[in-house]
Design a protein around this motif. Structure first.
Motif, PDB file in Angstrom:
ATOM      1  N   ARG A  74     -12.063  19.254  -3.561  1.00 48.03           N
ATOM      2  CA  ARG A  74     -12.800  20.394  -3.548  1.00 48.03           C
ATOM      3  C   ARG A  74     -14.208  20.223  -4.559  1.00 48.03           C
ATOM      4  NH1 ARG A  74      -7.601  22.782  -4.559  1.00 48.03           N
ATOM      5  NH2 ARG A  74      -7.674  22.679  -6.931  1.00 48.03           N
ATOM      6  N   ALA A  75     -14.041  19.193  -5.293  1.00 48.22           N
ATOM      7  CA  ALA A  75     -15.106  18.832  -6.119  1.00 48.22           C
ATOM      8  C   ALA A  75     -16.383  18.122  -5.244  1.00 48.22           C
ATOM      9  CB  ALA A  75     -14.883  18.024  -7.389  1.00 48.22           C
ATOM     10  N   LEU A  76     -16.158  17.870  -4.254  1.00 51.31           N
ATOM     11  CA  LEU A  76     -17.013  16.864  -3.238  1.00 51.31           C
ATOM     12  C   LEU A  76     -17.651  18.197  -2.248  1.00 51.31           C
ATOM     13  CD1 LEU A  76     -14.925  13.606  -2.707  1.00 51.31           C
ATOM     14  CD2 LEU A  76     -16.461  14.115  -4.514  1.00 51.31           C
ATOM     15  N   HIS A  77     -18.873  17.906  -2.102  1.00 51.96           N
ATOM     16  CA  HIS A  77     -19.544  18.769  -1.170  1.00 51.96           C
ATOM     17  C   HIS A  77     -20.168  17.368  -0.167  1.00 51.96           C
ATOM     18  CE1 HIS A  77     -23.079  17.016  -2.767  1.00 51.96           C
ATOM     19  NE2 HIS A  77     -23.001  17.457  -3.956  1.00 51.96           N
ATOM     20  N   ASP A  78     -20.481  18.125   1.092  1.00 52.56           N
ATOM     21  CA  ASP A  78     -20.902  17.211   2.065  1.00 52.56           C
ATOM     22  C   ASP A  78     -21.965  15.992   1.636  1.00 52.56           C
ATOM     23  OD1 ASP A  78     -19.491  18.404   3.636  1.00 52.56           O
ATOM     24  OD2 ASP A  78     -21.141  19.424   4.999  1.00 52.56           O
ATOM     25  N   GLY A  79     -21.637  14.841   1.881  1.00 54.79           N
ATOM     26  CA  GLY A  79     -22.556  13.682   1.223  1.00 54.79           C
ATOM     27  C   GLY A  79     -21.900  13.045  -0.215  1.00 54.79           C
ATOM     28  N   SER A  80     -20.873  13.858  -0.929  1.00 58.48           N
ATOM     29  CA  SER A  80     -20.617  13.426  -2.029  1.00 58.48           C
ATOM     30  C   SER A  80     -19.672  12.126  -1.924  1.00 58.48           C
ATOM     31  CB  SER A  80     -19.510  14.618  -2.765  1.00 58.48           C
ATOM     32  OG  SER A  80     -20.815  15.522  -3.139  1.00 58.48           O
ATOM     33  N   VAL A  81     -19.462  11.511  -3.063  1.00 55.88           N
ATOM     34  CA  VAL A  81     -18.697  10.238  -2.997  1.00 55.88           C
ATOM     35  C   VAL A  81     -17.880  10.219  -4.457  1.00 55.88           C
ATOM     36  CG1 VAL A  81     -18.728   7.789  -3.313  1.00 55.88           C
ATOM     37  CG2 VAL A  81     -20.476   8.852  -2.082  1.00 55.88           C
ATOM     38  N   ALA A  82     -16.446   9.866  -4.253  1.00 52.80           N
ATOM     39  CA  ALA A  82     -15.622   9.376  -5.336  1.00 52.80           C
ATOM     40  C   ALA A  82     -15.394   8.181  -5.342  1.00 52.80           C
ATOM     41  CB  ALA A  82     -14.370  10.580  -5.148  1.00 52.80           C
ATOM     42  N   ILE A  83     -15.302   7.540  -6.490  1.00 52.45           N
ATOM     43  CA  ILE A  83     -14.693   6.278  -6.663  1.00 52.45           C
ATOM     44  C   ILE A  83     -13.236   6.372  -7.630  1.00 52.45           C
ATOM     45  CG2 ILE A  83     -15.376   4.048  -7.931  1.00 52.45           C
ATOM     46  CD1 ILE A  83     -18.215   4.652  -7.515  1.00 52.45           C
ATOM     47  N   LEU A  84     -12.438   5.920  -7.102  1.00 51.43           N
ATOM     48  CA  LEU A  84     -11.079   6.039  -7.514  1.00 51.43           C
ATOM     49  C   LEU A  84     -10.510   4.704  -7.993  1.00 51.43           C
ATOM     50  CD1 LEU A  84      -9.699   8.418  -4.789  1.00 51.43           C
ATOM     51  CD2 LEU A  84     -10.956   9.094  -6.690  1.00 51.43           C
ATOM     52  N   SER A  85      -9.835   4.526  -9.216  1.00 53.69           N
ATOM     53  CA  SER A  85      -9.015   3.474  -9.455  1.00 53.69           C
ATOM     54  C   SER A  85      -7.981   3.563 -10.310  1.00 53.69           C
ATOM     55  CB  SER A  85     -10.205   2.188  -9.959  1.00 53.69           C
ATOM     56  OG  SER A  85      -9.426   0.987  -9.877  1.00 53.69           O
ATOM     57  N   GLY A  86      -7.522   2.687 -10.756  1.00 57.89           N
ATOM     58  CA  GLY A  86      -6.227   2.604 -11.623  1.00 57.89           C
ATOM     59  C   GLY A  86      -4.938   2.471 -10.729  1.00 57.89           C
TER      60      GLY A  86
END
Length: 285
Positions: A236-248
């Motif tokens: 929900r925090a991402l709009h079109d064109g957004s990116v999330a970098i996930l690790s752990g």
């Protein structure tokens, strides 16, 4: 104060899982360090520091290590071993970024981030933090210029600080469930000329500053289970064109974490694993 060091040694696979488990404990060890043997990278040991003598067998059970992993528990001289254990570590290079302690000069030609050893997670000497920085560096190289950034589970603030130094005009928010980590990350930001980052304590996305808000870039360097639980909120925090970098997440957990985000219609890109840990780049297209 006399500290105690507890060491388990053996094959690396279970040690990676044990390190994740021990770092996730609310009242766990003061520090968790994982080492590979130079002569055989499939073997190594985990070192756990405690303020009082630990029950080695109880820790073994919590960490999920079998009796095939011998335990050595011994007191240490009265020194600041959390800082001393990292005082000889070299700077961490991740693309244009370099994380270093005060015992090292800032590497030339890099965006230098000063992070000392402390109680929060994220000095850069862990494959998860470095993986996030490498992924961020690649995005910047590709022309990605986010105007708003959120760092969930900021720890030492290293990722938020990297974002501020690389993106001087962006809005940067950073949260952590641990108020002590929030205080430490704010101090680290000030040392790095990034005092305008908005640090605050929050359990996931449960904060008024995050209600109905989207970001161009979201960092979440936490653990596999929270990444899965937070997938709807991160989506929900991402709009079109957004990116999330996930690790752990461990390399073995990448499929399960990816599935939680693919189910939301998001696109997943995997980075090469580092030291047994995976980093995922999630896009809303």
């Amino acid at each position: 104060m006399t500290l105690w060091k507890l060491v388990f040694s053996g094959p690396m696979g279970p040690l990676y899982a044990a390190s994740e488990t021990m770092m996730a404990l609310e009242n766990g060890p003061l520090s968790v360090s994982l080492f590979e043997r130079e002569e055989d990278e499939t073997e190594g040991w985990i070192e756990l520091l405690y303020a009082a003598e630990p029950d080695a067998e109880a820790v073994r059970e919590t960490a999920g290590l079998s009796n095939d992993y011998p335990a050595i528990c011994e007191p240490l001289p009265e020194e600041d071993w959390v800082k001393l254990s990292q005082s000889g570590l070299p700077p961490v290079i991740a693309g244009r970024f370099a994380l270093h302690g005060s015992h090292d000069a800032a590497p030339e030609g890099k965006i230098a981030i000063l992070i000392e050893a402390g109680p929060a997670f994220g000095t850069g000497h862990h494959g998860t933090t470095r993986g996030c920085l490498i992924a961020f560096d690649a995005l910047l190289d590709g022309g990605f210029e986010p105007d708003s950034v959120l760092d969930v589970g900021t720890g030492t603030g290293a990722l938020a600080i990297a974002a501020r130094l690389a993106l001087p005009h962006a809005e940067i928010l950073a949260s952590d469930i641990d108020p002590d980590a929030v205080e430490e990350s704010a101090r680290n930001a000030e040392k790095n000329g990034a005092a305008d980052i908005d640090f605050f304590a929050a359990d996931g996305f449960d904060h008024v500053k995050l209600v109905a808000k989207t970001f161009d870039l979201v960092f979440a360097n936490i653990l596999a289970r929270p990444l899965i639980d937070l997938a709807p909120a991160i989506g929900r925090a991402l709009h079109d064109g957004s990116v999330a970098i996930l690790s752990g997440l461990l390399e073995s957990q990448a499929d399960e974490v990816s599935a939680a985000y693919l189910a939301l219609g998001l696109h997943i890109e995997r980075q090469d694993p580092l030291e047994g840990w995976s980093t995922l780049v999630v896009r809303r297209i």
